[in-house]
Scaffold this motif. Sequence first.
Motif, PDB file in Angstrom:
ATOM      1  N   LYS A 250       0.823  -1.204   0.000  1.00 25.89           N
ATOM      2  CA  LYS A 250       0.000   0.000   0.000  1.00 25.89           C
ATOM      3  C   LYS A 250       0.863   1.263   0.000  1.00 25.89           C
ATOM      4  CE  LYS A 250      -3.761  -2.278  -0.116  1.00 25.89           C
ATOM      5  NZ  LYS A 250      -4.505  -2.322  -1.401  1.00 25.89           N
TER       6      LYS A 250
ATOM      7  N   SER B 186       0.873   4.050  -2.902  1.00 22.30           N
ATOM      8  CA  SER B 186       0.696   5.458  -2.578  1.00 22.30           C
ATOM      9  C   SER B 186       1.812   6.309  -3.178  1.00 22.30           C
ATOM     10  CB  SER B 186       0.648   5.645  -1.061  1.00 22.30           C
ATOM     11  OG  SER B 186       0.565   7.005  -0.716  1.00 22.30           O
TER      12      SER B 186
ATOM     13  N   GLU C 222      -9.046  12.453 -11.888  1.00 26.41           N
ATOM     14  CA  GLU C 222      -8.904  11.007 -11.686  1.00 26.41           C
ATOM     15  C   GLU C 222      -7.570  10.680 -11.022  1.00 26.41           C
ATOM     16  OE1 GLU C 222      -9.386   9.223 -15.462  1.00 26.41           O
ATOM     17  OE2 GLU C 222     -11.531   9.682 -15.641  1.00 26.41           O
TER      18      GLU C 222
ATOM     19  N   GLY D 262      -7.772  11.628  -7.409  1.00 27.03           N
ATOM     20  CA  GLY D 262      -8.584  10.649  -6.688  1.00 27.03           C
ATOM     21  C   GLY D 262      -7.825   9.380  -6.385  1.00 27.03           C
ATOM     22  N   ASP D 263      -7.050   8.903  -7.378  1.00 23.41           N
ATOM     23  CA  ASP D 263      -6.231   7.706  -7.141  1.00 23.41           C
ATOM     24  C   ASP D 263      -5.217   7.944  -6.023  1.00 23.41           C
ATOM     25  OD1 ASP D 263      -7.602   6.443  -9.151  1.00 23.41           O
ATOM     26  OD2 ASP D 263      -6.092   6.848 -10.698  1.00 23.41           O
TER      27      ASP D 263
ATOM     28  N   VAL E  29      -5.454  10.133  -3.522  1.00 26.99           N
ATOM     29  CA  VAL E  29      -6.145  10.227  -2.234  1.00 26.99           C
ATOM     30  C   VAL E  29      -6.560   8.846  -1.734  1.00 26.99           C
ATOM     31  CG1 VAL E  29      -8.229  11.077  -1.100  1.00 26.99           C
ATOM     32  CG2 VAL E  29      -6.937  12.590  -2.612  1.00 26.99           C
ATOM     33  N   MET E  30      -7.079   8.011  -2.625  1.00 29.28           N
ATOM     34  CA  MET E  30      -7.499   6.671  -2.228  1.00 29.28           C
ATOM     35  C   MET E  30      -6.306   5.824  -1.788  1.00 29.28           C
ATOM     36  SD  MET E  30      -9.910   4.612  -1.623  1.00 29.28           S
ATOM     37  CE  MET E  30     -11.248   5.621  -2.266  1.00 29.28           C
TER      38      MET E  30
ATOM     39  N   TYR F 282      -5.370   6.890   1.598  1.00 30.67           N
ATOM     40  CA  TYR F 282      -6.350   6.406   2.562  1.00 30.67           C
ATOM     41  C   TYR F 282      -6.083   4.942   2.931  1.00 30.67           C
ATOM     42  CZ  TYR F 282     -10.790   4.484   4.204  1.00 30.67           C
ATOM     43  OH  TYR F 282     -11.752   3.817   4.920  1.00 30.67           O
ATOM     44  N   LYS F 283      -5.808   4.104   1.910  1.00 30.07           N
ATOM     45  CA  LYS F 283      -5.540   2.694   2.174  1.00 30.07           C
ATOM     46  C   LYS F 283      -4.250   2.529   2.986  1.00 30.07           C
ATOM     47  CE  LYS F 283      -7.992   0.931  -1.894  1.00 30.07           C
ATOM     48  NZ  LYS F 283      -7.882   0.197  -3.187  1.00 30.07           N
TER      49      LYS F 283
END
Length: 450
Positions: A349, A353, A389, A392-393, A395-396, A399-400
């Motif tokens: 992860k 990131s 997009e 968003g990738d 940020v996600m 988050y993970k």
Amino acid sequence: MNVTEIFTTAPAAPETRKTPGLPFSERLAEALRNDALDEFYDESPYAACIIPLLKELGWHNYARELLEALPHFSEQLELVDLRNILVSVGYESRPKRVAMDDIQPELYPCLFVTDTDDVFVLLKREGDTISRFNAQLQKYESVSPDKTRGTAYVFTDTHPSHGMVASNSGDAWFYRLLHRFKHLVIHLLAMTCLINLVALTVPLFIMVIYDKVIGARSIETLPYIITGVGVLLLADLVLRHLRAQLLGSIAGRIDYLIGTETFRQLIFLPPVFTERSTVAAQLSRLKQFDSVRDFFTGPNAAMTLEIPFAILFISVIAILAGWLAIIPVAVILAYIAFGTFWLPYTSSKVMQSGIAKTNKQRMLMQSMDGRKEIKAIGGESVWWERFRETSGDAVMANYKTFVASSVLNSVSQSLMTLAGAATIGFGTLMVINGDMTIGALIATMALVWR
């Protein structure tokens, strides 16, 4: 000691050989540019040793390589500076306490610093005669070996053409760089051992207070115990401060060396290797080395140094509480089992990131460089959608990564809490049965929580 002087007097230093006001590096650079190394003169004995030592080691007079290795604007060259220069041009050194007569011929040439701070370059030994360069007098001489004691700095040529196997790994130079700090790491481990011994005595003092002072109502001994605890806490504070200074010094030195070495590696790469990557991608790779500096400046370095001494604390728990030492051992095994399962997932992860962040930075830089082209083709909306997009990738992915790290921290805290609860529960039963004192239970709790 019989001395046969090859030059009966030290060569005079004319005015042109030591330009007033210029630092050492500038004067040596001037001598290299003018091909006047044989006439180079400096008052520092270590500076005087550079050229004789390099020539005897087989250095081929690559002026640019030596100039890049020199400390800038340095007025006085010290032993550390000399060793750093030689490492930069490919000659690693290691100290060895020895008498001059006991230095084996295969270790020549070497730098020999006597216990009285006299500096010599030992060139070769033939029978009972040693050829050397006297850095104080700056002349060559032949002497008979004697029992003069000092430190010999023995050199190893790290160039692949001198027997060293060239590694195909791009990280070989990085690990060689870290290898230079092994002696400082040993000092850090020794300081950490003292810190843990001091920290170990505080729970024992608490046990004595509960069992001897409170239990026996012996108020007379309390001031002495408190004074001893205060002295130990002060010693602990001083040792931790010294360790932090040493860690900071290592971090700064490694940060400097890695920065200069990575830039050197990047500059000497063929253009085909750098033209295929964007500037953002290359900067992101270079910033990854910041994690090495952050490791030494953050709490991770201190935690890593203290891991080997967990055995010491478990042994003391076993002495105080017997079989209760199984509890911290079980917690350690649970940590290892969970880490084996969860750390690879967390690492993946973190990597995702980093990739997402790099992609976002790359798109930002491309957008700044190509604003005119984007407007010319009317692609603002398309480009904005792509950036949305990409953001968003990123940020996600962050988050993970945060969730994975939080799970790891939560499990760690839960295991610690479980260990404390189990210790206090079973310890209470042992106190009721008379197998342990109240002071021993409290000391055991302090050691388990640590």
